[in-house]
Design a protein around this motif. Structure first.
Motif, short mmCIF file in Angstrom:
data_model
loop_
_atom_site.label_atom_id
_atom_site.label_comp_id
_atom_site.label_asym_id
_atom_site.label_seq_id
_atom_site.Cartn_x
_atom_site.Cartn_y
_atom_site.Cartn_z
N ALA A 73 0.82 -1.23 0.00
CA ALA A 73 0.00 0.00 0.00
C ALA A 73 0.85 1.27 0.00
N VAL A 74 1.93 1.26 -0.77
CA VAL A 74 2.82 2.43 -0.79
C VAL A 74 2.55 3.36 -1.96
N LEU A 75 1.79 2.90 -2.98
CA LEU A 75 1.70 3.67 -4.22
C LEU A 75 0.26 3.94 -4.67
N TYR A 76 -0.73 3.53 -3.89
CA TYR A 76 -2.11 3.62 -4.37
C TYR A 76 -2.57 5.06 -4.63
N ASN A 77 -2.10 6.03 -3.84
CA ASN A 77 -2.49 7.43 -4.08
C ASN A 77 -1.97 7.91 -5.44
N GLU A 78 -0.73 7.54 -5.75
CA GLU A 78 -0.14 7.93 -7.04
C GLU A 78 -0.77 7.16 -8.20
N LEU A 79 -1.01 5.87 -8.00
CA LEU A 79 -1.61 5.05 -9.05
C LEU A 79 -3.03 5.50 -9.39
N ALA A 80 -3.70 6.11 -8.44
CA ALA A 80 -5.05 6.62 -8.69
C ALA A 80 -5.07 7.63 -9.83
#
Length: 344
Positions: A73-80
């Motif tokens: 769960a380290v990249l979900y904000n960016e992947l959004a």
């Protein structure tokens, strides 16, 4: 640009190393002012016609990222910013674990596939929660749950419950991952009596929370019709919220990769184009045989908009990509959403 320039460069390097490099690259570029907006303008489509309402949740669009890509769960904000409608983190286990020995991730370029035997490598529950506390609320987050490799069979359910209870405030839905071929004691995790016990225990825990969260089961693409009938019975018996079809496959039939190459790679779960038809068959069977009694998230071999439409036409309500995201790049998300809009 991705397929012409970046993919050929990335594919020169070890798959696991380039995965971590790509994470760092996305994180770095996303901190540059204006870049997240550029990503959204390139890849995201905002349209009410894409919205899907399932499990009491409203998904901005039906295209999600499958578990295994953003394990911790380290990249979900960016992947959004790439236009996903939802992202599934994990598989999360109670304790951090290294997973299987390296090398454990392999590309089958001619097949547009990947074989992995990662073995639920992740930084553990507490690390995932620390990251999920940074959620900017851009999209729906799913939590994919597993057990630690060293956990004794009599403690399996405890592992799932530990993750479920701790993650409950931080994710929108849960997935019980009982079908990954890269963990020990695979047989017990697929035993119907054990699944009844596991699902019952997690549902009981769910009722202790003021707001209950949807619970889904992730199944293998290699199940025969009798086993799929058992899944349908299981869903009816437990009133589970839905199914994710499907996980990776242990079947190597029809691959372009040579026998020598496959022998060199060894065991592991196959994903990507080679399992497209297999996964679609499972979706179609479950949807038809159950008379669409429960929602299905379709995943497996989606490398084009047409592949995605095939899953939806077979009976999937939402879809997820993983290997297709690696081979085709973020433009795939927009292509799928545009095709869905054109069909509506």
């Amino acid at each position: 640009m991705y397929k012409l320039l970046l993919r050929p460069l990335f594919f020169l390097f070890d798959p696991e190393k380039i995965h971590h490099f790509t994470f760092s690259l996305i994180q770095f570029t996303s901190k540059i002012p204006g870049v997240p907006g550029v990503f959204r303008s390139f890849y995201a489509i905002e349209n009410p016609k894409l919205e899907r309402n399932l499990f009491g949740l409203t998904f901005k669009n039906p295209v999600g990222l499958a578990a295994g890509f953003d394990k911790n769960a380290v990249l979900y904000n960016e992947l959004a910013n790439f236009g996903f409608g939802f992202i599934e983190i994990g598989t999360v286990t109670p304790l951090a674990q290294e997973g299987n020995p390296k090398k454990r991730l392999f590309r089958l370029k001619d097949d547009k596939g990947i074989i992995n035997r990662m073995g639920f490598n992740n930084e553990g529950l507490e690390a995932a929660i620390a990251q999920l506390k940074k959620n900017k609320g851009k999209l729906i987050i799913g939590g994919n749950l597993g057990k630690n490799t060293q956990t004794k069979p009599e403690e399996y359910t405890k592992d799932y419950l530990t993750c479920f209870n701790a993650l409950h405030p931080y994710v929108n839905y849960f997935v019980l991952n009982v079908s990954c071929p890269n963990v020990g004691s695979h047989a017990k995790l697929n035993d119907k009596d054990y699944l009844l016990e596991l699902i019952g225990a997690v549902q009981k825990a769910n009722k202790t929370f003021e707001k209950q969260k949807p619970i889904l089961l992730k199944i293998a693409p290699d199940l025969n019709d009798n086993q799929l009938d058992e899944i349908i019975e299981l869903i009816a018996e437990t009133n589970l919220d839905g199914v994710i079809a499907s996980n990776t496959s242990t079947d190597r039939t029809g691959l372009k990769a040579s026998e020598a190459r496959l022998a060199q790679i060894g065991n592991g779960g196959l994903s990507g184009q080679p399992i497209k038809d297999k996964a679609t068959r499972v979706i179609k069977y479950l949807a038809n045989k159950s008379n669409k009694a429960f929602p299905i998230i379709g995943v497996g071999g989606i490398h084009s908009a047409q592949d995605a439409l095939g899953k939806l036409e077979a009976g999937a309500d939402l879809i997820q990509i993983y290997t297709g995201f690696i081979y085709e790049g973020p433009a795939l998300i927009k292509q799928i959403n545009k095709a869905i809009l054109n069909k509506s």
